[in-house]
Scaffold this motif. Sequence first.
Motif, PDB file in Angstrom:
ATOM      1  N   THR A 111      15.666   3.093  -4.021  1.00 40.84           N
ATOM      2  CA  THR A 111      16.609   1.534  -4.175  1.00 40.84           C
ATOM      3  C   THR A 111      17.049   1.501  -5.475  1.00 40.84           C
ATOM      4  OG1 THR A 111      14.847   0.199  -3.933  1.00 40.84           O
ATOM      5  CG2 THR A 111      16.023   1.034  -1.818  1.00 40.84           C
ATOM      6  N   VAL A 112      15.783   1.746  -6.696  1.00 44.24           N
ATOM      7  CA  VAL A 112      16.365   1.742  -8.390  1.00 44.24           C
ATOM      8  C   VAL A 112      16.910   2.494  -8.325  1.00 44.24           C
ATOM      9  CG1 VAL A 112      15.322   1.478 -10.120  1.00 44.24           C
ATOM     10  CG2 VAL A 112      14.305   0.108  -8.970  1.00 44.24           C
ATOM     11  N   LYS A 113      16.734   4.374  -7.843  1.00 49.43           N
ATOM     12  CA  LYS A 113      17.439   5.190  -9.027  1.00 49.43           C
ATOM     13  C   LYS A 113      18.932   5.503  -8.183  1.00 49.43           C
ATOM     14  CE  LYS A 113      13.661   8.073  -8.286  1.00 49.43           C
ATOM     15  NZ  LYS A 113      13.600   9.901  -7.739  1.00 49.43           N
TER      16      LYS A 113
ATOM     17  N   VAL B 194       6.644   1.101  -4.330  1.00 45.54           N
ATOM     18  CA  VAL B 194       7.471   0.779  -4.861  1.00 45.54           C
ATOM     19  C   VAL B 194       8.022   0.884  -6.841  1.00 45.54           C
ATOM     20  CG1 VAL B 194       8.622  -1.899  -6.062  1.00 45.54           C
ATOM     21  CG2 VAL B 194       8.044  -1.606  -3.413  1.00 45.54           C
ATOM     22  N   SER B 195       8.994   1.036  -7.169  1.00 48.32           N
ATOM     23  CA  SER B 195       9.482   1.204  -8.725  1.00 48.32           C
ATOM     24  C   SER B 195       9.972   0.003  -9.266  1.00 48.32           C
ATOM     25  CB  SER B 195       9.730   2.431  -9.026  1.00 48.32           C
ATOM     26  OG  SER B 195      11.633   2.048  -8.297  1.00 48.32           O
TER      27      SER B 195
ATOM     28  N   ASP C 178      -2.449  -7.524   0.947  1.00 46.35           N
ATOM     29  CA  ASP C 178      -0.875  -7.687   0.954  1.00 46.35           C
ATOM     30  C   ASP C 178       0.499  -6.949   0.596  1.00 46.35           C
ATOM     31  OD1 ASP C 178      -1.828  -7.973   3.750  1.00 46.35           O
ATOM     32  OD2 ASP C 178      -0.835 -10.112   3.915  1.00 46.35           O
ATOM     33  N   CYS C 179       0.037  -7.048  -0.652  1.00 49.42           N
ATOM     34  CA  CYS C 179       1.112  -7.415  -2.518  1.00 49.42           C
ATOM     35  C   CYS C 179       0.875  -5.566  -2.413  1.00 49.42           C
ATOM     36  CB  CYS C 179       1.240  -8.396  -2.856  1.00 49.42           C
ATOM     37  SG  CYS C 179       1.889  -9.939  -2.772  1.00 49.42           S
ATOM     38  N   ALA C 180      -0.672  -5.108  -2.384  1.00 54.36           N
ATOM     39  CA  ALA C 180      -0.575  -3.888  -2.826  1.00 54.36           C
ATOM     40  C   ALA C 180      -0.382  -2.790  -1.720  1.00 54.36           C
ATOM     41  CB  ALA C 180      -2.000  -3.608  -2.705  1.00 54.36           C
ATOM     42  N   GLU C 181      -0.150  -3.308  -0.778  1.00 46.78           N
ATOM     43  CA  GLU C 181      -0.389  -2.433   0.419  1.00 46.78           C
ATOM     44  C   GLU C 181       1.895  -2.223   0.376  1.00 46.78           C
ATOM     45  OE1 GLU C 181      -0.611   0.103   3.467  1.00 46.78           O
ATOM     46  OE2 GLU C 181      -1.859  -0.576   2.433  1.00 46.78           O
TER      47      GLU C 181
END
Length: 220
Positions: free
Chosen positions: A203-205, A152-153, A144-147
């Motif tokens: 979102t990080v950008k 994500v960044s 689930d974490c990998a999915e």
Amino acid sequence: MPESQTIDIATGISETAFAFRGYNLTNLGRTGELLAHDAYRGIMADELKRFGKLASDLLGRRFNLKQRIDRQTESGLENYAESLALIMAVEIAQMRVLTELHGVEFSRAKLALGYSLGELVAICCCGMFAAEEMAQVPLSMADDCAELAKDVSMGILFSRGPVIDEIDVQRLCIHITSEGLGTVGISAVLSPNTYLLIGQQDTVKRFKQMMHDLLPHRAH
């Protein structure tokens, strides 16, 4: 090395700190060298087999951690669960090598610390939980974490000068998350002026674009 020059690595253990690493893009390190060493091979292979079986039983597919090391091929998120099992197996094996072959008593160390997955291993080595029981927690969530990590960044927020107020960082993360285009938040506080941020999509950008409205202008 002449006997007179042999270093007793157990000396000074009471002033030693053990640091355990977590998951990274590269996870094999120099494990192949330890596995090839006559004195260490048995312990290394034993733990690789144990954690490989644990992951196989838990996730319903076959894991061969030793084969991964023999091939010396790093892998990405598609083999995230395998990497978690590998890291835990190797760190536990390294502690067994130190204890069983070099007389290093971990319980006499000054302190132990770890980052992310490494923190769980540190807790196991301290005797708070059995390693095979603790390993079930990250392994059961690995797929689930990998999915979730596919879009994500990570960003490193830091300042060379003033402290960055954590409340301000959280407020900006909440504001960007409320826009409905992905979630961003603090992954770790490394120091009063250094944070790891993890966010979905852009979102990080967005955080980088908006941060000087709330944060010190010397933040990067």
